[in-house]
Design a protein around this motif. Structure first.
Motif, mmCIF file in Angstrom:
data_model
loop_
_atom_site.group_PDB
_atom_site.id
_atom_site.type_symbol
_atom_site.label_atom_id
_atom_site.label_comp_id
_atom_site.label_asym_id
_atom_site.label_seq_id
_atom_site.Cartn_x
_atom_site.Cartn_y
_atom_site.Cartn_z
ATOM 1 N N PHE A 14 0.849 -1.185 0.000
ATOM 2 C CA PHE A 14 0.000 0.000 0.000
ATOM 3 C C PHE A 14 0.888 1.239 0.000
ATOM 4 O O PHE A 14 1.884 1.304 0.729
ATOM 5 N N ALA A 15 0.526 2.222 -0.824
ATOM 6 C CA ALA A 15 1.268 3.486 -0.904
ATOM 7 C C ALA A 15 0.305 4.628 -0.634
ATOM 8 O O ALA A 15 -0.755 4.724 -1.261
ATOM 9 N N THR A 16 0.656 5.531 0.298
ATOM 10 C CA THR A 16 -0.255 6.616 0.648
ATOM 11 C C THR A 16 0.492 7.777 1.264
ATOM 12 O O THR A 16 1.597 7.622 1.776
ATOM 13 N N ALA A 17 -0.142 8.951 1.210
ATOM 14 C CA ALA A 17 0.420 10.134 1.842
ATOM 15 C C ALA A 17 0.172 10.116 3.343
ATOM 16 O O ALA A 17 0.761 10.882 4.095
ATOM 17 N N LYS A 18 -0.714 9.227 3.803
ATOM 18 C CA LYS A 18 -1.002 9.117 5.227
ATOM 19 C C LYS A 18 0.101 8.337 5.929
ATOM 20 O O LYS A 18 0.549 7.319 5.435
ATOM 21 N N GLY A 19 0.528 8.842 7.098
ATOM 22 C CA GLY A 19 1.559 8.148 7.843
ATOM 23 C C GLY A 19 1.125 7.767 9.239
ATOM 24 O O GLY A 19 1.940 7.352 10.061
#
Length: 230
Positions: free
Chosen positions: A79-84
Motif C-alpha cells: 500500500f502506498a499513501t500520503a497518510k503516515g
C-alpha cells in the motif's frame, strides 16, 4: 519477467513509477488509474505483486485490497499513501497488506521493498513445492510417497530412484532441471557412472508417460532436462 499491477490515480507519478520499475527492475508493469480499473485488470490477468495507492477515486486502495483478498489471499500487496498515521498502517496490514510505504518516497526504496517481498514470497512458494508429494501430469497422477503413476485403472510402480527423479522434474515443471542438481539430490555425487544410471531411469520414466503426448521430458543441451506439460 515478474508482472506488477500498479494502481495510482496521479498520472505523472504513475507513469514515472511504471517507467522506472520496467527499466530498472525489469518488471512488466500494468498501470491503472483508479480502484475500479485496477480490480478489472486483476480479474483478467495474473500478477506477482500489487502496488495500491490508498487515496483514489471510485474505489480507494484499502477497499480494493479487501476486494482482491476475497479473490486471492496470497498475492503480495504494497500500500502506498500520503497518510503516515499508525491507524492507517494498522488498517493496511489488517486488510492483508504485506508492506506499506508513505509518500513522498524514493523510488529506489520502493524497488528494494518490491525485490525483498518477491524474494520472500518465492522462498515460501519453493518451501511449499518441496513438501508436495502428489502431482497431476496430463492424464496421469503421480504419488511420490506410494511411488505410483496412475491413469484410469492402470498403475505403474516406480523404483525409489525413479520416483525421486520424477518428483524433481515435477517440482521444476516447465523449468530446467540440471544434471548436477538431480545427481547431487538423488545420488549425492555427480560422477560419470551415476550420470549414466540416471539416463537409464529417465528413459524408463519417459516410457511410463509415453501414452500422453501432452507430457514430455526433453533434453536441454548442455544443461539438463525439462518436464513439459501442455
Amino acid at each position: 519477467m515478474k508482472k506488477i499491477l500498479l494502481v495510482e490515480d496521479d498520472p505523472n507519478l504513475g507513469l514515472l513509477l511504471q517507467d522506472y520499475l520496467q527499466l530498472k527492475g525489469k518488471f512488466d508493469v500494468v498501470l491503472c488509474k483508479d480502484g475500479d480499473e485496477g480490480l478489472r485488470a486483476f480479474t483478467k490477468q495474473t500478477f506477482d505483486l500489487l502496488i495500491l495507492d490508498v487515496m483514489m477515486p471510485k474505489k480507494d486502495g484499502f477497499t480494493l485490497g479487501k476486494d482482491i483478498r476475497k479473490i486471492n489471499e496470497h498475492v503480495p500487496i504494497i500500500f502506498a499513501t500520503a497518510k503516515g498515521m499508525i491507524e492507517d498502517k494498522t488498517q493496511a496490514f489488517n486488510l492483508g497488506g504485506d508492506d506499506y510505504i508513505t509518500k513522498p518516497f524514493r523510488i529506489e526504496e520502493l524497488l528494494l521493498r518490491i525485490n525483498a517481498l518477491l524474494k520472500r514470497t518465492s522462498n515460501t512458494e519453493k518451501q511449499e513445492e518441496e513438501k508436495q508429494t502428489t502431482f497431476k501430469l496430463g492424464k496421469y497422477s503421480f504419488d511420490y510417497t506410494a511411488q505410483l503413476i496412475t491413469t484410469g485403472d492402470s498403475q505403474q510402480k516406480l523404483s525409489t530412484k525413479e520416483a525421486e527423479l520424477l518428483r524433481l522434474l515435477c517440482i521444476r515443471k516447465n523449468e530446467v532441471l540440471t544434471r548436477e542438481e538431480a545427481l547431487l539430490n538423488i545420488w549425492h555425487d555427480d560422477n560419470y557412472f551415476n550420470g549414466r544410471s540416471m539416463d537409464v531411469f529417465l528413459s524408463k520414466i519417459r516410457k511410463y508417460l509415453k501414452d500422453d503426448p501432452s507430457v514430455e521430458i526433453i533434453n536441454v543441451h548442455g544443461r539438463g532436462y525439462k518436464l513439459l506439460i501442455n
